[in-house]
Design a protein around this motif. Sequence first.
Motif, PDB file in Angstrom:
ATOM      1  N   PHE A  98     -22.870 -35.980  37.472  1.00 53.36           N
ATOM      2  CA  PHE A  98     -23.853 -36.153  36.242  1.00 53.36           C
ATOM      3  C   PHE A  98     -24.982 -37.203  36.898  1.00 53.36           C
ATOM      4  O   PHE A  98     -26.050 -36.737  36.033  1.00 53.36           O
ATOM      5  CB  PHE A  98     -22.950 -36.897  35.005  1.00 53.36           C
ATOM      6  CG  PHE A  98     -23.451 -37.718  34.629  1.00 53.36           C
ATOM      7  CD1 PHE A  98     -24.495 -36.950  33.629  1.00 53.36           C
ATOM      8  CD2 PHE A  98     -23.354 -39.652  35.098  1.00 53.36           C
ATOM      9  CE1 PHE A  98     -24.958 -38.300  32.459  1.00 53.36           C
ATOM     10  CE2 PHE A  98     -24.012 -40.592  33.824  1.00 53.36           C
ATOM     11  CZ  PHE A  98     -24.785 -39.453  32.202  1.00 53.36           C
ATOM     12  N   ALA A  99     -24.987 -38.285  37.661  1.00 50.67           N
ATOM     13  CA  ALA A  99     -25.273 -39.152  38.436  1.00 50.67           C
ATOM     14  C   ALA A  99     -26.543 -38.815  39.471  1.00 50.67           C
ATOM     15  O   ALA A  99     -27.728 -39.218  39.055  1.00 50.67           O
ATOM     16  CB  ALA A  99     -24.901 -40.505  39.423  1.00 50.67           C
ATOM     17  N   PRO A 124     -34.858 -38.780  26.887  1.00 51.72           N
ATOM     18  CA  PRO A 124     -34.521 -37.936  27.023  1.00 51.72           C
ATOM     19  C   PRO A 124     -33.817 -37.401  28.125  1.00 51.72           C
ATOM     20  O   PRO A 124     -33.021 -35.998  27.484  1.00 51.72           O
ATOM     21  CB  PRO A 124     -35.688 -37.171  25.987  1.00 51.72           C
ATOM     22  CG  PRO A 124     -36.570 -38.287  26.037  1.00 51.72           C
ATOM     23  CD  PRO A 124     -36.478 -39.258  26.375  1.00 51.72           C
ATOM     24  N   ALA A 125     -34.687 -37.786  29.333  1.00 54.64           N
ATOM     25  CA  ALA A 125     -33.749 -36.945  30.453  1.00 54.64           C
ATOM     26  C   ALA A 125     -32.339 -37.508  30.571  1.00 54.64           C
ATOM     27  O   ALA A 125     -31.194 -36.979  30.659  1.00 54.64           O
ATOM     28  CB  ALA A 125     -34.365 -37.028  32.023  1.00 54.64           C
ATOM     29  N   ASP A 171     -24.969 -32.451  28.485  1.00 55.35           N
ATOM     30  CA  ASP A 171     -24.743 -31.359  29.763  1.00 55.35           C
ATOM     31  C   ASP A 171     -23.071 -31.473  29.736  1.00 55.35           C
ATOM     32  O   ASP A 171     -21.982 -31.163  29.884  1.00 55.35           O
ATOM     33  CB  ASP A 171     -24.923 -30.858  30.873  1.00 55.35           C
ATOM     34  CG  ASP A 171     -26.884 -30.937  30.464  1.00 55.35           C
ATOM     35  OD1 ASP A 171     -26.632 -30.240  29.293  1.00 55.35           O
ATOM     36  OD2 ASP A 171     -27.001 -30.363  31.250  1.00 55.35           O
ATOM     37  N   LEU A 172     -23.005 -32.884  30.583  1.00 55.96           N
ATOM     38  CA  LEU A 172     -21.825 -33.744  30.615  1.00 55.96           C
ATOM     39  C   LEU A 172     -20.250 -33.423  29.721  1.00 55.96           C
ATOM     40  O   LEU A 172     -19.551 -32.922  29.800  1.00 55.96           O
ATOM     41  CB  LEU A 172     -21.453 -34.947  31.287  1.00 55.96           C
ATOM     42  CG  LEU A 172     -20.457 -35.864  31.678  1.00 55.96           C
ATOM     43  CD1 LEU A 172     -20.020 -35.303  33.170  1.00 55.96           C
ATOM     44  CD2 LEU A 172     -19.864 -36.958  31.590  1.00 55.96           C
ATOM     45  N   VAL A 173     -20.279 -33.860  28.057  1.00 61.03           N
ATOM     46  CA  VAL A 173     -19.641 -33.565  27.237  1.00 61.03           C
ATOM     47  C   VAL A 173     -19.310 -32.367  27.071  1.00 61.03           C
ATOM     48  O   VAL A 173     -18.300 -32.347  26.216  1.00 61.03           O
ATOM     49  CB  VAL A 173     -20.052 -35.069  26.099  1.00 61.03           C
ATOM     50  CG1 VAL A 173     -20.132 -36.857  26.631  1.00 61.03           C
ATOM     51  CG2 VAL A 173     -21.360 -34.682  25.670  1.00 61.03           C
ATOM     52  N   VAL A 174     -20.857 -31.603  26.860  1.00 60.94           N
ATOM     53  CA  VAL A 174     -20.592 -30.154  26.055  1.00 60.94           C
ATOM     54  C   VAL A 174     -19.274 -29.569  27.585  1.00 60.94           C
ATOM     55  O   VAL A 174     -17.924 -28.949  27.137  1.00 60.94           O
ATOM     56  CB  VAL A 174     -21.244 -29.268  26.127  1.00 60.94           C
ATOM     57  CG1 VAL A 174     -21.614 -28.096  26.261  1.00 60.94           C
ATOM     58  CG2 VAL A 174     -22.318 -29.664  24.914  1.00 60.94           C
ATOM     59  N   ARG A 175     -19.379 -30.181  28.543  1.00 56.79           N
ATOM     60  CA  ARG A 175     -18.876 -29.180  29.644  1.00 56.79           C
ATOM     61  C   ARG A 175     -16.596 -29.950  29.647  1.00 56.79           C
ATOM     62  O   ARG A 175     -16.200 -29.178  29.382  1.00 56.79           O
ATOM     63  CB  ARG A 175     -19.216 -30.159  30.941  1.00 56.79           C
ATOM     64  CG  ARG A 175     -19.548 -29.374  32.640  1.00 56.79           C
ATOM     65  CD  ARG A 175     -19.350 -29.761  33.537  1.00 56.79           C
ATOM     66  NE  ARG A 175     -18.841 -30.510  34.059  1.00 56.79           N
ATOM     67  CZ  ARG A 175     -18.151 -29.389  35.197  1.00 56.79           C
ATOM     68  NH1 ARG A 175     -18.637 -27.698  35.171  1.00 56.79           N
ATOM     69  NH2 ARG A 175     -17.085 -29.417  36.390  1.00 56.79           N
TER      70      ARG A 175
END
Length: 426
Positions: free
Chosen positions: A119-120, A85-86, A93-97
Amino acid sequence: MFMISNAGRTSFTWFGTVPRVTITDPEMVREILSKKFDHFGRANISPLGRWLASGVLSYEGEKWAKHRRILNPAFHAEKLKQMLPAFSACCSDLVVRWANFVSLEGSYELDVWPELQSFARDVISRAAFGSSIEEGRRIFEHQAELANEKLCWAKCGFLPTPRNNRVKAIDREVRSIIGGMTKKREEAIKMGGESKDDLLGLLMESNMKQYQEHGNKKAGLTTEEVIEECKPFYFAGQETASVLLTWTMVVLSMHPNWQVRAREEVLQEFGKDKPDSEGLSHLKIVTMILYEVLRLYPPVILLQRKAYDKIKIGNITYPPGLFFALPMISIHHYQELWGKDASEFKPERFSEGVAKASKYQVAFFPFSGGPRICIGQNFVLLEAKMGLAMILQRFSFELSPSYTHAPHIHINLQPQHGAQLRLHKL
Ligand code: HEM
């Protein structure tokens, strides 16, 4: 493309005042990393290296064995599933951005390298410390500052210069952040609360088991040692993961046929739904692609060892104290091992698994080998599969005309001028 000379399997050089033998024969590499593991230590590293690569990364002998034993359960594949889940939250978050960037124009040019670094960082912060993301971010900021201080500190770490004092202040601050988080957890567990499903929680759980099973405090880690063990999560887990994903996106832009195949596989497995751990374990094409990227662009390009005593490797006996370099990046490119197309991107060579990809099973070792093999390899492969799957579900991508292909070594193998890609929303 890398130019690799096939001249000579074993060579000797002076590295400054240090004599160093370079070994490129996979069998001899195996002798050093596995069969004769007990005869070698990790080579000395700079003061900065010692700060960044603390904990299990830096220990030897019994101390290393004890720490590794306590850390291992936290990185077990089953435990890592609890962190999914984390991973998934960070990918969302990344793909929405990115989707917000793209929606303005239909397509968007972006340097994905800093994006994937950030992201990492988020992945490690969330997976290692659960909700304490802000503290995690502060640690990364300090680390970035330290990496910039590298040269000065590596040369004169003991002198009380303003820079060295700054480095010491950063060290104190990082210890106090991690120490604070550890203390909060200890108190919560003592009050009867559960340890959390993140790396810190799993590490503390494993540590407590050691206390209980052996009935003495020395069997486990002290709070100070737990703090030291958290630092390499940041150092070892962040840059490596982000360069793996960055090179994968670059290479899939250069080879759109593989990008299409990987997307088809992902869409077949998940459609547009969030990837789950079972589905991720079915992704064969994606796994082959990641292995081929790790072969051509291994984030860690070289391993170093120091012989404790006189040692025979192959037919030669070497004196004690000698340094050995194992240039993984060269071995990953040798035509004798990988065929004439060694420098080409051909994920199909991994279609029957790692063991059959080259002429010698041991020619592929991006995560090292033997008892000191990377403890985070399952973690990072899960992270990369999840990240790539979610990107492929939403975007197609190609190289931007401003992209220059320049693999460059700065601690890891990084894209020197960034990774400018054009994203298209699907
Ligand atoms: C693509 C990503 C990664 C690559 C290519 C990689 C590669 C490596 C290599 C080559 C080593 C062995 C170094 C040596 O023997 O001298 C190593 C060790 C280690 N790695 Fe990774 N790593 C990656 C990701 C991670 C992650 C995500 C973590 C933690 C979250 C991690 C934690 C560690 C630790 C703690 C060690 C030391 C193990 C020991 O000495 O027992 N690594 N890694």
